[in-house]
Design a protein around this motif. Structure first.
Motif, PDB file in Angstrom:
ATOM      1  N   LEU A 316     -14.975 -16.961  22.484  1.00 38.43           N
ATOM      2  CA  LEU A 316     -15.311 -16.311  23.652  1.00 38.43           C
ATOM      3  C   LEU A 316     -16.471 -15.236  23.706  1.00 38.43           C
ATOM      4  N   VAL A 317     -17.241 -14.890  24.392  1.00 37.56           N
ATOM      5  CA  VAL A 317     -18.086 -13.891  24.475  1.00 37.56           C
ATOM      6  C   VAL A 317     -17.874 -13.043  25.522  1.00 37.56           C
ATOM      7  N   SER A 318     -17.134 -11.852  25.433  1.00 40.91           N
ATOM      8  CA  SER A 318     -16.961 -10.863  26.426  1.00 40.91           C
ATOM      9  C   SER A 318     -17.977 -10.121  26.596  1.00 40.91           C
ATOM     10  N   CYS A 319     -18.291 -10.141  28.063  1.00 39.23           N
ATOM     11  CA  CYS A 319     -19.721  -9.626  28.426  1.00 39.23           C
ATOM     12  C   CYS A 319     -19.352  -8.381  29.470  1.00 39.23           C
ATOM     13  N   ASP A 320     -19.696  -7.192  28.907  1.00 37.24           N
ATOM     14  CA  ASP A 320     -19.480  -6.067  29.783  1.00 37.24           C
ATOM     15  C   ASP A 320     -20.441  -4.863  29.403  1.00 37.24           C
ATOM     16  N   ASN A 321     -21.256  -4.306  29.778  1.00 35.29           N
ATOM     17  CA  ASN A 321     -22.438  -3.606  29.607  1.00 35.29           C
ATOM     18  C   ASN A 321     -22.096  -2.569  28.593  1.00 35.29           C
ATOM     19  N   ALA A 322     -23.133  -2.063  28.296  1.00 40.83           N
ATOM     20  CA  ALA A 322     -23.126  -1.100  26.918  1.00 40.83           C
ATOM     21  C   ALA A 322     -23.942   0.189  27.116  1.00 40.83           C
ATOM     22  N   HIS A 323     -23.781   1.340  26.601  1.00 42.23           N
ATOM     23  CA  HIS A 323     -24.328   2.402  26.708  1.00 42.23           C
ATOM     24  C   HIS A 323     -25.753   2.681  25.839  1.00 42.23           C
ATOM     25  N   ALA A 324     -26.703   2.640  26.619  1.00 42.34           N
ATOM     26  CA  ALA A 324     -28.104   2.851  25.993  1.00 42.34           C
ATOM     27  C   ALA A 324     -28.338   4.391  25.416  1.00 42.34           C
ATOM     28  N   VAL A 325     -29.047   4.702  24.515  1.00 43.91           N
ATOM     29  CA  VAL A 325     -29.344   5.891  24.165  1.00 43.91           C
ATOM     30  C   VAL A 325     -30.020   6.794  25.313  1.00 43.91           C
ATOM     31  N   HIS A 326     -29.347   8.053  25.722  1.00 38.71           N
ATOM     32  CA  HIS A 326     -29.928   8.678  26.696  1.00 38.71           C
ATOM     33  C   HIS A 326     -31.112   9.683  26.520  1.00 38.71           C
ATOM     34  N   PRO A 327     -31.941   9.434  27.185  1.00 39.80           N
ATOM     35  CA  PRO A 327     -33.288  10.193  26.892  1.00 39.80           C
ATOM     36  C   PRO A 327     -32.835  11.755  26.731  1.00 39.80           C
ATOM     37  N   ASN A 328     -32.013  12.319  27.543  1.00 40.89           N
ATOM     38  CA  ASN A 328     -31.869  13.739  27.525  1.00 40.89           C
ATOM     39  C   ASN A 328     -30.731  14.124  26.778  1.00 40.89           C
ATOM     40  N   GLN A 329     -29.906  13.189  26.454  1.00 36.83           N
ATOM     41  CA  GLN A 329     -28.615  13.437  25.615  1.00 36.83           C
ATOM     42  C   GLN A 329     -28.469  12.658  24.579  1.00 36.83           C
ATOM     43  N   GLU A 330     -29.482  12.451  23.489  1.00 34.66           N
ATOM     44  CA  GLU A 330     -29.496  11.617  22.147  1.00 34.66           C
ATOM     45  C   GLU A 330     -28.164  11.927  21.490  1.00 34.66           C
ATOM     46  N   GLY A 331     -27.602  13.135  21.386  1.00 31.56           N
ATOM     47  CA  GLY A 331     -26.692  13.680  20.479  1.00 31.56           C
ATOM     48  C   GLY A 331     -25.411  12.829  21.041  1.00 31.56           C
ATOM     49  N   LYS A 332     -25.211  12.285  22.071  1.00 29.89           N
ATOM     50  CA  LYS A 332     -23.968  11.688  22.438  1.00 29.89           C
ATOM     51  C   LYS A 332     -23.815  10.312  21.664  1.00 29.89           C
ATOM     52  N   CYS A 333     -24.803   9.704  21.157  1.00 35.08           N
ATOM     53  CA  CYS A 333     -24.623   8.346  20.516  1.00 35.08           C
ATOM     54  C   CYS A 333     -24.454   8.428  19.028  1.00 35.08           C
ATOM     55  N   ASP A 334     -23.798   7.631  18.213  1.00 30.00           N
ATOM     56  CA  ASP A 334     -23.825   7.355  17.015  1.00 30.00           C
ATOM     57  C   ASP A 334     -24.953   7.392  16.358  1.00 30.00           C
ATOM     58  N   ALA A 335     -25.118   7.900  15.153  1.00 31.57           N
ATOM     59  CA  ALA A 335     -26.644   8.297  14.258  1.00 31.57           C
ATOM     60  C   ALA A 335     -27.414   6.748  14.250  1.00 31.57           C
ATOM     61  N   VAL A 336     -26.607   5.671  13.848  1.00 34.87           N
ATOM     62  CA  VAL A 336     -27.217   4.527  13.627  1.00 34.87           C
ATOM     63  C   VAL A 336     -26.916   3.398  14.552  1.00 34.87           C
ATOM     64  N   ASN A 337     -25.627   3.446  14.963  1.00 39.73           N
ATOM     65  CA  ASN A 337     -25.071   2.360  15.694  1.00 39.73           C
ATOM     66  C   ASN A 337     -25.146   2.501  17.264  1.00 39.73           C
ATOM     67  N   ARG A 338     -26.535   2.433  17.636  1.00 39.04           N
ATOM     68  CA  ARG A 338     -26.964   2.708  18.855  1.00 39.04           C
ATOM     69  C   ARG A 338     -27.897   1.648  19.364  1.00 39.04           C
ATOM     70  N   CYS A 339     -28.089   1.595  20.639  1.00 43.02           N
ATOM     71  CA  CYS A 339     -28.940   0.550  21.349  1.00 43.02           C
ATOM     72  C   CYS A 339     -29.994   1.240  22.262  1.00 43.02           C
TER      73      CYS A 339
END
Length: 451
Positions: A316-339
């Motif tokens: 199964l491929v479970s398909c539900d959207n993901a969080h892209a790096v926010h242009p004004n809130q980069e720090g909310k994302c993981d340092a390397v596991n980001r999209c």
């Protein structure tokens, strides 16, 4: 340096088709109707759950539950061959999005001559994005005619309400903090004095061409009718209500219809109620997928033991959207596991198993996409932040298969108007088509051969 447009005409067309798909889907009931139109046009046969099923190799079919969940499948011609490695390759998305739902007693009079709507939250939306937007109503109503009660879809297709902000003059600190109370601050107004209690049913009845007294029950939601669009100096973005998760419902459907795998049973699932936990009769935790696969298996002449064998060889491929790096809130994302936007489909993983991805399922999808020349990205939450959950592990409580969680990268998830990458629509379709077309020969958790 001038603008360099990288988004192709074909990619823009695919993103605009997504916008049209969403425009036709103001509620989960309309989403399923829209999906059914695609399936009907492609020649699929509708098999109601309450009827007998005739399923044959080479055939294409679908069924629905509650008119808000749909499961479709294509049986490969070679599935019936003796010695064939019979199995399922599935995608799952969801038809619902966060919104405000009308209560049974939907109207409130006052203060003064106002007529307001009494609503409650469906899912976890960003409340402030619903203020000061013209809103409509859509969903289903149950209508009685004599001894028969039947379901009707309705979309007013015009704006009838708004949730007004409080003027800054009455709350000078509003820009310092904003935490509206859903019971008092988020009540839409329908009238300033010209309408009275009964207006909701009158509007719905007028739209359906019936008498208001024939309406016996409703599942109606507030709808942001702002049309989606492809935009940007280089046409890089697509914005619309309900990108989460209709972008995945659309791209997995397009991939399913475009694919051609004669060695498996390809399955497309679009569930209801993911935003409220999936534990309903039509949600991912229900029996709907297990029931469907069991009936397909029996109709093809296989035993229950052969079904267990087939499921063990399925993915199964479970398909539900993901969080892209926010242009004004980069720090909310993981340092390397980001999209990022327009980087392709995202594989999501979490140690707490809120996502169903593991090394085995990630390896399979990465190999499939690598062979097809389609990019994949990765996402994990920051280790000090809790993430959400989605469909994969929930559906696995009923049908346990190897599974990987993916999604299109986007910004402003659960806003009333969300933003994604225009090119990601095409990249997601290509990745999911490659998955459906791959002839996966799974040997437990030991190995998989890509045919």
């Amino acid at each position: 340096m001038g603008v360099t447009t990288k988004t192709s005409a074909a990619e823009i067309a695919a993103a605009e088709e997504l916008v049209s798909f969403i425009q036709k889907s103001p509620s989960m009931f309309h989403s399923v109707k829209t999906i059914r139109c695609y399936l009907d046009e492609a020649g699929f046969t509708y098999l109601p759950e309450a009827g007998a099923w005739d399923v044959r190799a080479g055939g294409s079919y679908y069924t629905c539950r509650n008119n808000s969940t749909v499961i479709a499948w294509k049986v490969g011609e070679r599935v019936a061959e003796e010695g064939s490695s019979y199995h399922f390759q599935l995608t799952a998305s969801h038809a619902d999005s966060p919104a405000f739902k009308l209560k049974n007693v939907a109207e409130m009079e006052g203060p003064e001559a106002y007529l307001r709507l009494d609503t409650e939250a469906y899912g976890g939306m960003i409340d402030y994005t619903w203020f000061d937007k013209p809103l409509s109503l859509a969903g289903r109503v149950l209508v009685r005619e004599g001894s028969r009660i039947e379901s009707r879809l309705v979309s007013l297709d015009r704006d009838v309400a708004i949730i007004p902000s409080l003027a800054i003059h009455f709350d000078r600190a509003v820009n310092d903090r904003f935490s509206p109370n859903r019971a008092t601050d988020l009540c839409p107004i329908m009238s300033a004095g010209d309408c009275t209690v009964g207006t909701v049913d009158a509007l719905v009845a007028e739209r359906l061409g019936i008498e208001p007294e024939n309406i016996v029950a409703r599942d109606l939601f507030l709808v942001n009718r702002q049309r989606g669009c492809v935009w940007g100096a280089a046409s890089e973005f697509v914005s619309s209500p309900k990108l989460d998760d209709l972008a995945c419902a659309f791209t997995s459907l397009k991939a399913f219809l475009a694919s051609d795998n004669q060695r498996d049973v390809s399955v497309y699932c679009c569930f209801d109620n993911e935003e409220v936990g999936s534990n309903t009769k039509q949600g991912a935790m229900s029996t709907v997928l297990a029931d469907t696969l069991a009936r397909v298996n029996a109709a093809l002449g296989h035993t229950s033991d052969e079904l267990c064998q087939a499921v063990a060889k399925s993915m199964l491929v479970s398909c539900d959207n993901a969080h892209a790096v926010h242009p004004n809130q980069e720090g909310k994302c993981d340092a390397v596991n980001r999209c990022r936007l327009n980087g392709g489909l995202v594989v999501k993983e979490a140690a707490n198993q809120k996502y169903c991805t593991d090394a085995f399922s990630r390896a399979v999808l990465q190999a499939v996409c690598a062979d097809a020349g389609v990019p994949l990205q990765t996402f994990a939450n920051r280790s000090d932040m809790a993430g959400g959950s989605t469909l994969g592990n929930l559906s696995n409580t009923q049908v346990s298969v190897h599974a990987v969680d993916v999604g299109l990268p986007q910004l402003a998830m659960h806003s009333s108007y969300e933003t994604g990458g225009a090119r990601d629509v095409t990249l997601a379709i290509e990745a999911l088509t490659a998955f459906y077309n791959a002839d996966l020969l799974i040997d437990g958790a030991d190995a998989v051969t890509l045919g």
